[in-house]
Write a protein that holds these residues in place. Structure first.
Motif, PDB file in Angstrom:
ATOM      1  N   LEU A  60     -13.799 -18.098  79.023  1.00  0.00           N
ATOM      2  CA  LEU A  60     -13.867 -17.093  78.315  1.00  0.00           C
ATOM      3  C   LEU A  60     -12.321 -16.243  78.482  1.00  0.00           C
ATOM      4  N   TYR A  96     -17.565 -17.677  82.249  1.00  0.00           N
ATOM      5  CA  TYR A  96     -16.688 -16.398  82.318  1.00  0.00           C
ATOM      6  C   TYR A  96     -15.458 -16.788  82.384  1.00  0.00           C
ATOM      7  N   ALA A 114     -14.140  -8.547  79.522  1.00  0.00           N
ATOM      8  CA  ALA A 114     -14.834  -9.932  80.184  1.00  0.00           C
ATOM      9  C   ALA A 114     -14.557 -10.035  81.542  1.00  0.00           C
TER      10      ALA A 114
END
Length: 377
Positions: free
Chosen positions: A96, A93, A66
């Motif tokens: 996450l 993003y 990620a």
């Protein structure tokens, strides 16, 4: 953890138009700094006989993927000269990364906090300072609190890593944003230069061919009328047609090659021949000696544009050209011009040329007739 600053240094290595080889190596070079996730991976491997260890390894790998995905997207935005990443994808993003970092800490204990410097760097990469700064400070506070509550030892190294990496990346991001703004300005200037050159060429081509084709048309009509009445005159007009067409071709070639050669005496001579072919009485000065050299080209364009309009639109019987050291005027006794002053690309081009030497284009309706004058005060 302080070496994490190099993750963002790699973001500067390939500006638009940079080395293709470096562009291919950039992800690999940046991925090297995921080395610091080996500690949580090692802890997961040591406890692989437990579910938390296996899950810890899996979550750490997902965290690395990620993080690199965020870095690649951010780099792609800069290559497109996007200085500020889109808000919603950035939040997704980072959200996450925070979720995966939390799971790493739950599964692997203090080793999972190795994710916090990466989260801090990610926030600085994609968020404005007013958002990134509180998040980084919150990460520091969380690290200190968790180390103290669980007796995991000193948090100094980790806190220093989070702050040093985030501050370094903040400085690098400011530099990169300035570079993006500079490149955007350069591209805009280049586009404007191309557009200005295109306009100049279109203007010159109009002025050159507009005059030549008008005279050719008039002479062709005259030759057709004289074909059965005066064959000798017809031959002379056809010879002139051939000469004019060759001259027009030469003018176009000079324009394409970038030359803008135009002389005031030459335009006066052309005007005399064109007006005679159109059966318009010409009243032209015998010389242009009194015109200063810096105005000769502008006055030549004035004569060309004015005489062309007289032949095309006026229906005049006489046309007069007046030259002084500060002005050039083309006037006729025709029906005038139905178009509003300044209409048409010819007059627009003449206004642009006049502006470059501090002159003004003046158009007037007379009784009868029309006047086109260029004056420098």
């Amino acid at each position: 953890m302080t070496s994490l600053i190099v993750v963002s240094q790699e973001e500067c290595e390939t500006p638009p138009g940079g080395s293709v080889r470096m562009a291919r190596l950039a992800p690999l070079l940046s991925g090297i700094w995921l080395f610091f996730l080996l500690e949580p991976l090692g802890e997961g491997w040591r406890t692989r006989d437990q579910l938390s260890g296996i899950l810890g390894i899996l979550v750490t790998v997902l965290f690395a993927v990620a993080y690199m995905a965020l870095w690649m997207r951010n780099r792609a935005d800069r290559q497109k000269l996007i200085a500020h990443p889109a808000g919603r994808p950035a939040v997704l993003y980072v959200g996450l990364l925070v979720a995966l970092g939390t799971l790493m800490t739950v599964l692997l204990g203090g080793y999972g906090l190795a994710s916090t410097p990466y989260i801090g760097v990610a926030c600085v990469m994609v968020f404005p300072f007013r958002v990134a700064a509180p998040v980084v400070l919150a990460l520091v506070g969380i690290d200190i609190a968790l180390f103290a509550a669980n007796d995991w030892g000193s948090s100094t190294g980790l806190v220093f890593g989070v702050l040093a990496a985030s501050i370094a990346v903040l400085g690098l991001r400011m530099v990169m944003e300035r570079n993006v703004e500079l490149l955007s300005a350069q591209q805009e200037n280049a586009s404007l230069a191309v557009e200005n050159e295109r306009s100049r060429f279109a203007r010159d081509l109009h002025d050159i061919l507009g005059h030549s084709l008008t005279v050719i048309t008039v002479k062709a009509e005259l030759a057709q009328r004289m074909l059965d009445v005066d064959p000798e005159r017809t031959r002379a007009e056809l010879a002139d047609l051939e000469r004019l067409s060759r001259d027009a071709l030469a003018d176009v070639r000079r324009a394409v090659e970038g030359y803008r050669e135009l002389t005031l005496p030459g335009e006066l001579a052309r005007a005399r021949g064109a007006l005679a072919a159109a059966e318009i009485e010409a009243q032209l000065p015998n010389s242009a000696d009194e015109v200063p050299s810096d105005l000769r080209e502008l006055f030549a364009w004035t004569v060309r544009e004015g005489v062309t309009n007289v032949i095309r639109h006026s229906g005049a019987r006489t046309c007069e050209v007046r030259l002084t050291p500060t002005s050039a005027e083309v006037r006729d006794d025709g029906a005038g011009c139905d178009q509003p002053p300044g209409f048409g690309s010819g007059l627009a081009g003449l206004r642009e040329r006049a502006a470059t030497v501090g002159a003004t284009v003046v158009v007037r309706h007379l009784s009868p007739g029309f006047s086109l004058q260029v004056v420098r005060s």
